[in-house]
Design a protein around this motif. Structure first.
Motif, PDB file in Angstrom:
ATOM      1  N   ILE A  40     -20.115  -1.316  25.540  1.00 34.19           N
ATOM      2  CA  ILE A  40     -21.216  -1.992  26.219  1.00 34.19           C
ATOM      3  C   ILE A  40     -21.003  -3.495  26.114  1.00 34.19           C
ATOM      4  N   LEU A  41     -20.931  -4.162  27.236  1.00 33.93           N
ATOM      5  CA  LEU A  41     -20.731  -5.606  27.235  1.00 33.93           C
ATOM      6  C   LEU A  41     -22.003  -6.295  26.747  1.00 33.93           C
ATOM      7  N   GLU A  42     -21.833  -7.218  25.811  1.00 40.06           N
ATOM      8  CA  GLU A  42     -22.977  -7.894  25.209  1.00 40.06           C
ATOM      9  C   GLU A  42     -22.880  -9.408  25.401  1.00 40.06           C
ATOM     10  N   LYS A  43     -24.035 -10.013  25.660  1.00 36.11           N
ATOM     11  CA  LYS A  43     -24.105 -11.475  25.765  1.00 36.11           C
ATOM     12  C   LYS A  43     -24.581 -12.033  24.426  1.00 36.11           C
ATOM     13  N   SER A  44     -23.696 -12.046  23.464  1.00 38.52           N
ATOM     14  CA  SER A  44     -24.071 -12.440  22.103  1.00 38.52           C
ATOM     15  C   SER A  44     -23.505 -13.811  21.758  1.00 38.52           C
ATOM     16  N   PHE A 148     -18.765 -15.246  26.196  1.00 37.84           N
ATOM     17  CA  PHE A 148     -19.673 -14.526  25.296  1.00 37.84           C
ATOM     18  C   PHE A 148     -18.846 -13.730  24.293  1.00 37.84           C
ATOM     19  N   GLN A 150     -18.980 -10.672  20.887  1.00 38.42           N
ATOM     20  CA  GLN A 150     -19.697  -9.556  20.281  1.00 38.42           C
ATOM     21  C   GLN A 150     -19.156  -9.336  18.870  1.00 38.42           C
ATOM     22  N   SER A 151     -19.977  -8.730  18.034  1.00 39.43           N
ATOM     23  CA  SER A 151     -19.570  -8.541  16.642  1.00 39.43           C
ATOM     24  C   SER A 151     -18.331  -7.662  16.565  1.00 39.43           C
ATOM     25  N   GLN A 171     -15.003 -12.981  15.449  1.00 42.16           N
ATOM     26  CA  GLN A 171     -15.714 -12.413  16.588  1.00 42.16           C
ATOM     27  C   GLN A 171     -14.709 -11.868  17.607  1.00 42.16           C
ATOM     28  N   SER A 174     -16.396 -10.631  24.570  1.00 40.09           N
ATOM     29  CA  SER A 174     -17.133  -9.528  25.190  1.00 40.09           C
ATOM     30  C   SER A 174     -16.324  -9.015  26.373  1.00 40.09           C
ATOM     31  N   ARG A 176     -14.144  -5.463  28.298  1.00 39.83           N
ATOM     32  CA  ARG A 176     -14.134  -4.004  28.460  1.00 39.83           C
ATOM     33  C   ARG A 176     -12.974  -3.600  29.364  1.00 39.83           C
TER      34      ARG A 176
END
Length: 229
Positions: A40-44, A148, A150-151, A171, A174, A176
């Protein structure tokens, strides 16, 4: 004379319709691909900035054969129209370049989604690859591209800035991976399966494909009748 003109006009319109239909379906099949559903792509945060002439690299494992694209989330507005973000797929040591290209806006028209497309890598399943991004702006006024993140719990798969002595950020970008099948009918079958996942039985598998096929035939038949009349 008018009948001959009508028949000639109908033939021209039917030919145009046939050509247009072929173009639409050809384009549709080129757009059939399947992102890794387990990611799941995350904007973190934190946001990682790729500055001019810098390079980011990150390793990842492909879960299927026919790796053909990598999706990446960037903070808007992304690269300027004439700026180049050169993308490369390399082996697990980030040395041997396998595919090259550039980062482009996704056809899905998302403000944040960009993609790196390349010719399929047939035997990609379970292999480790290295994704490399290099920012080459057209003008010196372009300061940075913002990614962006993601952890990430695997240090070896963290993003690495090659311009800062290989310092790991802890990190991951982000991203996929995206895959395709060997043949277009396999792509259609997988598309049907994904569409049918949360639908009732009468809209799944054979029934779903039958409905779609019937809709296309009836729509094309309706257009043909309108042209002939």
């Amino acid at each position: 004379m008018s009948i001959k003109k009508h028949l000639t006009s109908s033939k021209i319109l039917l030919t145009f319709f046939a050509i247009l239909t072929i173009i639409i379906f050809a384009k549709f099949f080129t757009l059939l691909d399947f992102p890794d559903s387990s990611i799941i792509l995350e904007k973190s945060d934190p946001i990682l900035k790729l500055r001019p002439s810098e390079s980011f690299s990150q390793k990842f494992i492909a879960n299927r054969d026919n790796l053909m694209k990598v999706e990446i989330l960037l903070r808007a507005p992304g690269p300027k129209p004439n700026d180049l973000v050169r993308m490369e797929i390399a082996d697990e040591n980030c040395k041997k370049i396998i595919r090259t290209g550039k980062l482009e806006k996704s056809y899905l028209n998302s403000d944040n989604l960009f993609e790196f497309s390349f010719s399929k890598i047939p035997d990609s399943n379970s292999k480790t690859f290295c994704l490399i991004a290099t920012f080459k702006p057209e003008k010196s006024t372009s300061k940075a591209i913002q990614f962006f993140t993601q952890s990430n719990k695997q240090p070896l798969f963290s993003v690495q800035n090659s311009s800062s002595d290989g310092d790991l950020t802890g990190q991951a970008l982000s991203t996929r991976p995206v895959y395709a099948n060997d043949h277009w009918w396999q792509n259609l079958s997988e598309l049907s399966q994904r569409m049918s996942q949360y639908k009732p039985w009468f809209l799944k598998d054979f029934f779903n494909m039958a409905i779609i096929t019937l809709f296309i035939i009836l729509s094309a038949g309706f257009v043909v009748i309108i042209i002939l009349l």
